[in-house]
Scaffold this active site. Structure first.
Site, PDB file in Angstrom:
ATOM      1  CB  VAL A 149     -60.044  13.935 -94.151  1.00 48.40           C
ATOM      2  CG1 VAL A 149     -60.679  13.278 -93.138  1.00 48.40           C
ATOM      3  CG2 VAL A 149     -58.661  13.140 -94.439  1.00 48.40           C
ATOM      4  CB  CYS A 150     -64.416  16.553 -96.383  1.00 49.93           C
ATOM      5  SG  CYS A 150     -63.805  18.176 -95.390  1.00 49.93           S
ATOM      6  CG  ASN A 151     -65.773  11.582-100.520  1.00 50.86           C
ATOM      7  OD1 ASN A 151     -66.966  11.915-100.772  1.00 50.86           O
ATOM      8  ND2 ASN A 151     -64.880  10.445-100.679  1.00 50.86           N
ATOM      9  CG  PHE A 154     -70.646  13.124 -96.946  1.00 46.09           C
ATOM     10  CD1 PHE A 154     -71.661  12.775 -96.116  1.00 46.09           C
ATOM     11  CD2 PHE A 154     -70.526  13.746 -97.970  1.00 46.09           C
ATOM     12  CE1 PHE A 154     -72.924  13.206 -96.680  1.00 46.09           C
ATOM     13  CE2 PHE A 154     -71.811  14.204 -98.566  1.00 46.09           C
ATOM     14  CZ  PHE A 154     -73.098  13.972 -97.833  1.00 46.09           C
TER      15      PHE A 154
END
Length: 218
Positions: A149-151, A154
């Site tokens: 999810v972070c990527n 981003f």
């Protein structure tokens, strides 16, 4: 005095993480502000996001549309990180080894089928890393923010920023919070808040006086 607005996001919950730095650091920065900025009236808004492929970006986008910020800094957690990791690149890929908060497990799917393969950060990494060194904060450059999810957040953030006239945006990965100093097991929360302040301060300075030498991509 120049008025500038910063939105800084984190995630609301990680399994088996008692103190989540990507929740605590944005909240504390919004409460305390950032010093060392002359002639700037800085507003910092913290936003907490679900660890969800479908919901994280729409939640952040809603806050962005409301605040109309000059700078957007997203933060997340890397369990294995020894220090703060400055993310250089967002890739157009979702490839999860575990479910997100909605029990979704995408496997090798593009975030945007019509989008570019990757975007580079818009944060002044060289200046930020120099501030970290001055404050004794362990840090490194990271080639990407993984494929969870972070990527995804981003990538969507930079995809949005690419269409804006002048907005700086990027992603910072924090290590676990560890109040007992150890070079391989995270950092005290106070150091992570200092690191977050460094990121905001140097990005504001770069926004006000852009200089290509303060950008470090590779």
């Amino acid at each position: 005095m120049q008025q500038l607005s910063v939105v800084i996001s984190g995630f609301d919950h990680y399994d088996d993480v008692r103190v989540n730095p990507s929740y605590e650091v944005p909240k504390l920065l919004a409460e305390r502000g950032v010093d060392g900025l002359d002639d700037v009236d800085l507003t910092i808004r913290a936003v907490s996001l679900p660890v969800s492929f479908a919901k994280a970006w729409p939640t952040l986008l809603g806050a962005i549309e409301e605040a109309k910020p000059n700078i957007v800094i997203a933060t997340g957690l890397k369990h294995a990180a020894r220090g703060v990791m400055m993310e250089r690149c967002a890739t157009n890929l979702m490839d999860a080894a575990k479910p997100d908060a909605d029990n979704v497990v995408p496997r090798r799917e593009p975030i945007d089928p019509d989008g570019p393969a990757a975007y580079w950060t818009r944060l002044p990494l060289r200046a930020i890393i120099a501030d970290f060194a001055h404050d004794g904060i362990p840090a490194t450059l990271s080639s990407d923010a993984g494929t969870f999810v972070c990527n995804s957040l981003f990538y969507n953030l930079l995809n949005w920023a690419h269409g804006q006239e002048r907005v700086l945006a990027g992603f910072v990965s924090f290590p676990l919070v560890n109040e007992s100093p150890h070079p391989q097991h995270g950092l005290p929360l106070r150091q992570l808040v200092t690191a977050g302040g460094d990121v905001v301060r140097e990005t504001v300075r770069y926004y006000r006086r852009p200089s290509s030498k303060e950008i470090l991509i590779a």
